[in-house]
Design a protein around this motif. Structure first.
Motif, PDB file in Angstrom:
ATOM      1  N   LYS A   1      56.219  82.457  57.726  1.00  0.00           N
ATOM      2  CA  LYS A   1      57.224  81.277  57.641  1.00  0.00           C
ATOM      3  C   LYS A   1      56.698  80.359  56.560  1.00  0.00           C
ATOM      4  O   LYS A   1      57.300  79.884  55.650  1.00  0.00           O
ATOM      5  CB  LYS A   1      57.788  81.037  58.856  1.00  0.00           C
ATOM      6  N   GLU A   2      55.132  80.030  57.058  1.00  0.00           N
ATOM      7  CA  GLU A   2      54.514  79.008  56.241  1.00  0.00           C
ATOM      8  C   GLU A   2      54.390  79.608  54.761  1.00  0.00           C
ATOM      9  O   GLU A   2      54.883  78.630  53.736  1.00  0.00           O
ATOM     10  CB  GLU A   2      53.104  79.062  56.643  1.00  0.00           C
TER      11      GLU A   2
ATOM     12  N   SER B   1      56.640  81.545  53.228  1.00  0.00           N
ATOM     13  CA  SER B   1      57.912  81.317  52.515  1.00  0.00           C
ATOM     14  C   SER B   1      58.392  80.188  52.176  1.00  0.00           C
ATOM     15  O   SER B   1      59.339  80.083  51.441  1.00  0.00           O
ATOM     16  CB  SER B   1      59.090  82.033  53.834  1.00  0.00           C
ATOM     17  N   ARG B   2      57.766  79.039  52.441  1.00  0.00           N
ATOM     18  CA  ARG B   2      58.103  77.925  52.322  1.00  0.00           C
ATOM     19  C   ARG B   2      57.294  77.255  51.106  1.00  0.00           C
ATOM     20  O   ARG B   2      57.520  76.098  50.681  1.00  0.00           O
ATOM     21  CB  ARG B   2      57.814  76.769  53.500  1.00  0.00           C
TER      22      ARG B   2
ATOM     23  N   THR C   1      56.954  76.072  47.425  1.00  0.00           N
ATOM     24  CA  THR C   1      57.969  75.840  46.365  1.00  0.00           C
ATOM     25  C   THR C   1      57.688  77.164  45.309  1.00  0.00           C
ATOM     26  O   THR C   1      56.763  77.604  45.260  1.00  0.00           O
ATOM     27  CB  THR C   1      57.706  74.506  45.895  1.00  0.00           C
TER      28      THR C   1
ATOM     29  N   TYR D   1      54.088  78.761  44.126  1.00  0.00           N
ATOM     30  CA  TYR D   1      54.053  80.271  44.373  1.00  0.00           C
ATOM     31  C   TYR D   1      53.511  80.698  43.095  1.00  0.00           C
ATOM     32  O   TYR D   1      52.544  81.446  42.902  1.00  0.00           O
ATOM     33  CB  TYR D   1      55.429  80.864  44.553  1.00  0.00           C
TER      34      TYR D   1
ATOM     35  N   GLY E   1      60.286  81.319  45.682  1.00  0.00           N
ATOM     36  CA  GLY E   1      59.986  80.148  45.949  1.00  0.00           C
ATOM     37  C   GLY E   1      60.853  79.687  47.342  1.00  0.00           C
ATOM     38  O   GLY E   1      61.736  80.486  47.708  1.00  0.00           O
ATOM     39  N   ARG E   2      60.662  78.690  47.834  1.00  0.00           N
ATOM     40  CA  ARG E   2      61.418  78.108  49.016  1.00  0.00           C
ATOM     41  C   ARG E   2      62.806  78.519  48.880  1.00  0.00           C
ATOM     42  O   ARG E   2      63.496  78.103  48.042  1.00  0.00           O
ATOM     43  CB  ARG E   2      61.029  76.771  49.320  1.00  0.00           C
ATOM     44  N   ASN E   3      63.361  79.073  49.963  1.00  0.00           N
ATOM     45  CA  ASN E   3      64.737  79.364  50.048  1.00  0.00           C
ATOM     46  C   ASN E   3      65.250  80.515  48.905  1.00  0.00           C
ATOM     47  O   ASN E   3      66.441  80.417  48.516  1.00  0.00           O
ATOM     48  CB  ASN E   3      65.689  78.307  49.997  1.00  0.00           C
TER      49      ASN E   3
END
Length: 312
Positions: A95-96, A98-99, A101, A105, A128-130
């Motif tokens: 999860k980290e 995936s966060r 930006t 990345y 990137g995030r989301n």
């Protein structure tokens, strides 16, 4: 092929051409992308590199999803070794991670860790995030950080996605012929041989029970299949049943293989079987004797298949 289990473990300082994805199945659509990657790397004196993730991102971000994959991680590695790829990076997905930006990345992963001079990626790639950044953003970052971006066409990306969808659907329906066509190789199951109840041996059809530890591995539709395996560099054919053994009131789904003309102790051995043809559905017989009669017919059909296809 160099295998790295963490992209931040930087040991060598060479430039790369990279593509990113899960590459589950490493099927015919994926192969076209990898061929392009490898050829581009050779032409530009770069290292062809795939960045993939494990666990699969959906396993981490959507833990409720019952995700089934076409390959275990080790199966994927063994297939990719045959493609001419220089480097495979399998980064732990968290999860980290995936966060990050989009720019983090690109800078920390593609530039600082992988030394990308070129990125080959699908037109619909998001990162990137989301997953908010698009290929247009990647091209802008490429200009900033000095790497080229080559876009995989909509036709090529569509071929990849359609193939994956068809393979999963075919396997769930027991259509092994279609699955193998789109994979470009026989679908495989890998696991450890465990002790069963020994019922097969009592009716002259001893079986090896395959236990697959990876719960995410897609197991095809119940039924009887023609299979082959390579044991000590010898090709061994057999017939495999996936199901519940309803004739003997089986309560647990099993994967059992009866190998032909083979008499070695396989218990606790690691084995990989390739599914070649589906013979029939699993069914409940009125007696053990009726089951044995059907198994004799299955064996005859299997032998005929082997005789026909082994000669080709």
């Amino acid at each position: 092929m160099i295998i790295k289990r963490n992209l931040f473990d930087k040991e060598e300082n060479y430039y790369t051409v990279v593509t990113v994805g899960t590459f589950d199945g490493v099927h015919v659509g994926h192969r076209k992308i990898i061929e392009k990657l490898v050829a581009n790397a050779k032409a530009n004196d770069l290292k062809s590199t795939i960045l993939t993730f494990f666990p699969h991102p959906r396993m981490v971000l959507q833990q409720s999803s019952d995700l089934k994959l076409l390959n275990t991680l080790e199966e994927k590695i063994s297939i990719l070794k045959e493609t001419g790829l220089d480097q495979l990076i399998i980064h732990p997905f968290t999860k980290e991670f995936s966060r990050l930006t989009a720019e983090q990345y690109v800078k920390e992963v593609l530039v600082d860790s992988i030394n990308a001079k070129k990125v080959i990626i699908g037109y619909d790639h998001r990162f990137g995030r989301n997953r908010t950044a698009t290929i247009k953003d990647l091209i802008k970052f490429g200009e900033k950080y000095d790497f080229e971006v080559e876009q995989i066409s909509v036709e090529e990306v569509d071929e990849v996605s359609v193939s994956s969808t068809k393979i999963r659907k075919a396997l769930n329906e027991g259509d092994i012929e279609t699955a193998n066509t789109f994979l470009g190789y026989p679908y495989m199951l890998s696991g450890t041989i465990t002790k069963g109840k020994g019922l097969g041996k009592q009716i002259d059809f001893p079986t090896a029970n395959i236990s697959i530890k990876e719960k995410y591995k897609l197991v095809p539709k119940k039924g009887v299949y023609v299979v082959k395996s390579n044991y000590n560099d010898v090709v061994v054919y057999g017939m495999m049943n996936i199901g519940y053994n309803p004739t003997v009131n089986g309560q647990k789904k099993t994967i059992e293989v009866h190998f032909l003309n083979f008499d070695e102790d396989l218990y606790d051995k690691e084995i990989r079987v390739e599914l070649l043809e589906r013979l029939r559905d699993e069914k409940r017989f009125d007696s053990i004797e009726d089951l044995k009669k059907q198994l004799i017919k299955d064996k005859e059909t299997t032998m005929a298949y082997i005789s026909k296809n082994d000669a080709q």
